[in-house]
Design an enzyme around this catalytic site. Structure first.
Site, PDB file in Angstrom:
ATOM      1  N   ARG A 234       0.838  -1.207   0.000  1.00 19.39           N
ATOM      2  CA  ARG A 234       0.000   0.000   0.000  1.00 19.39           C
ATOM      3  C   ARG A 234       0.875   1.260   0.000  1.00 19.39           C
ATOM      4  O   ARG A 234       1.891   1.318   0.703  1.00 19.39           O
ATOM      5  CB  ARG A 234      -0.939  -0.004   1.209  1.00 19.39           C
ATOM      6  CG  ARG A 234      -1.967  -1.122   1.115  1.00 19.39           C
ATOM      7  CD  ARG A 234      -3.084  -1.012   2.124  1.00 19.39           C
ATOM      8  NE  ARG A 234      -3.860  -2.253   2.111  1.00 19.39           N
ATOM      9  CZ  ARG A 234      -4.820  -2.550   1.240  1.00 19.39           C
ATOM     10  NH1 ARG A 234      -5.147  -1.659   0.310  1.00 19.39           N
ATOM     11  NH2 ARG A 234      -5.456  -3.698   1.300  1.00 19.39           N
TER      12      ARG A 234
ATOM     13  N   HIS B 232       7.205   1.169 -10.897  1.00 17.98           N
ATOM     14  CA  HIS B 232       6.079   0.706 -10.086  1.00 17.98           C
ATOM     15  C   HIS B 232       4.790   1.092 -10.791  1.00 17.98           C
ATOM     16  O   HIS B 232       4.679   2.171 -11.382  1.00 17.98           O
ATOM     17  CB  HIS B 232       6.115   1.305  -8.680  1.00 17.98           C
ATOM     18  CG  HIS B 232       6.402   2.770  -8.640  1.00 17.98           C
ATOM     19  ND1 HIS B 232       7.670   3.281  -8.803  1.00 17.98           N
ATOM     20  CD2 HIS B 232       5.576   3.835  -8.482  1.00 17.98           C
ATOM     21  CE1 HIS B 232       7.620   4.603  -8.745  1.00 17.98           C
ATOM     22  NE2 HIS B 232       6.352   4.962  -8.553  1.00 17.98           N
TER      23      HIS B 232
ATOM     24  N   VAL C 265      10.244   7.880  -7.239  1.00 21.22           N
ATOM     25  CA  VAL C 265      11.070   6.738  -6.820  1.00 21.22           C
ATOM     26  C   VAL C 265      11.512   6.024  -8.096  1.00 21.22           C
ATOM     27  O   VAL C 265      10.671   5.584  -8.893  1.00 21.22           O
ATOM     28  CB  VAL C 265      10.303   5.772  -5.893  1.00 21.22           C
ATOM     29  CG1 VAL C 265      11.190   4.584  -5.519  1.00 21.22           C
ATOM     30  CG2 VAL C 265       9.808   6.488  -4.639  1.00 21.22           C
TER      31      VAL C 265
ATOM     32  N   ASN D  88       4.296   6.349 -13.710  1.00 20.61           N
ATOM     33  CA  ASN D  88       4.887   7.656 -13.968  1.00 20.61           C
ATOM     34  C   ASN D  88       6.328   7.469 -14.444  1.00 20.61           C
ATOM     35  O   ASN D  88       7.034   6.584 -13.954  1.00 20.61           O
ATOM     36  CB  ASN D  88       4.867   8.505 -12.696  1.00 20.61           C
ATOM     37  CG  ASN D  88       3.458   8.769 -12.206  1.00 20.61           C
ATOM     38  OD1 ASN D  88       2.541   8.929 -13.004  1.00 20.61           O
ATOM     39  ND2 ASN D  88       3.276   8.795 -10.893  1.00 20.61           N
TER      40      ASN D  88
HETATM   41  P1  AMP Z   1       5.961   8.000  -8.113  1.00 16.33           P
HETATM   42  O1  AMP Z   1       5.784   9.428  -7.703  1.00 16.33           O
HETATM   43  O2  AMP Z   1       5.154   7.557  -9.277  1.00 16.33           O
HETATM   44  O3  AMP Z   1       7.432   7.648  -8.233  1.00 16.33           O
HETATM   45  O4  AMP Z   1       5.382   7.137  -6.912  1.00 16.33           O
HETATM   46  C1  AMP Z   1       6.106   6.855  -5.752  1.00 16.33           C
HETATM   47  C2  AMP Z   1       5.101   6.517  -4.703  1.00 16.33           C
HETATM   48  O5  AMP Z   1       5.776   5.876  -3.631  1.00 16.33           O
HETATM   49  C3  AMP Z   1       4.368   7.715  -4.114  1.00 16.33           C
HETATM   50  O6  AMP Z   1       2.974   7.586  -4.361  1.00 16.33           O
HETATM   51  C4  AMP Z   1       4.722   7.657  -2.645  1.00 16.33           C
HETATM   52  O7  AMP Z   1       3.657   8.030  -1.816  1.00 16.33           O
HETATM   53  C5  AMP Z   1       5.091   6.201  -2.463  1.00 16.33           C
HETATM   54  N1  AMP Z   1       5.976   5.912  -1.353  1.00 16.33           N
HETATM   55  C6  AMP Z   1       7.102   6.584  -1.009  1.00 16.33           C
HETATM   56  N2  AMP Z   1       7.664   5.999   0.070  1.00 16.33           N
HETATM   57  C7  AMP Z   1       6.896   4.931   0.389  1.00 16.33           C
HETATM   58  C8  AMP Z   1       6.957   3.934   1.405  1.00 16.33           C
HETATM   59  N3  AMP Z   1       7.938   3.905   2.318  1.00 16.33           N
HETATM   60  N4  AMP Z   1       5.978   2.996   1.444  1.00 16.33           N
HETATM   61  C9  AMP Z   1       4.977   3.014   0.534  1.00 16.33           C
HETATM   62  N5  AMP Z   1       4.868   3.926  -0.451  1.00 16.33           N
HETATM   63  C10 AMP Z   1       5.811   4.883  -0.519  1.00 16.33           C
END
Ligand code: AMP
Length: 114
Positions: free
Chosen positions: A29, A100, A96, A87
């Site tokens: 999640r 994903h 990140v 993204n």
């Molecule tokens: P993006 O911006 O598409 O790279 O998505 C990265 C996602 O990772 C974001 O929606 C963040 O909220 C999520 N995220 C960052 N750190 C964590 C974490 N420790 N556990 C779960 N989700 C995370």
């Protein structure tokens, strides 16, 4: 590629609310959910961005999609509907650099997305 937060989640060095795992895929999640259901499906083999995907990764990308659709069916919202998003890089909103698939559900999605 350098180690990412998500690789640390795979290795259980950082806690996460894991909802699915198999040999190739981990799903957990999102820590900042943008919908009542917001799950991230990641390959265990890290790839930085969609731009870095090679033809040999085609099956892996399919596995992310299939895992998301299976999750939607199992949770009972497949017919109601949901959105999957990946993204890519700065303009795509990627934060990140370990690919994903976002699965968002539980509310009416809008188009175009922000
Ligand atoms: P993006 O911006 O598409 O790279 O998505 C990265 C996602 O990772 C974001 O929606 C963040 O909220 C999520 N995220 C960052 N750190 C964590 C974490 N420790 N556990 C779960 N989700 C995370």
């Amino acid at each position: 590629m350098s180690d990412t937060l998500f690789s640390r989640i795979i290795r259980r060095e950082i806690p996460a609310d894991i909802v699915f795992e198999d040999e190739h895929v981990l799903a957990f999640r999102d820590i900042q959910p943008q919908a009542p259901v917001h799950v991230l499906f990641i390959p265990k083999n890290p790839i930085a961005t969609l731009n870095d995907v090679a033809p040999c990764d085609a099956e892996l990308l399919g596995r992310l999609m299939l895992a998301a659709a299976d999750f939607a069916r199992q949770q009972g919202f497949a017919d109601q509907g949901y959105r999957v998003v990946m993204n890519c890089n700065r303009d795509g909103g990627q934060s990140v650099y370990h690919i994903h698939l976002h699965l968002l559900a539980g509310r009416q999605m809008v188009w175009p997305p922000g």
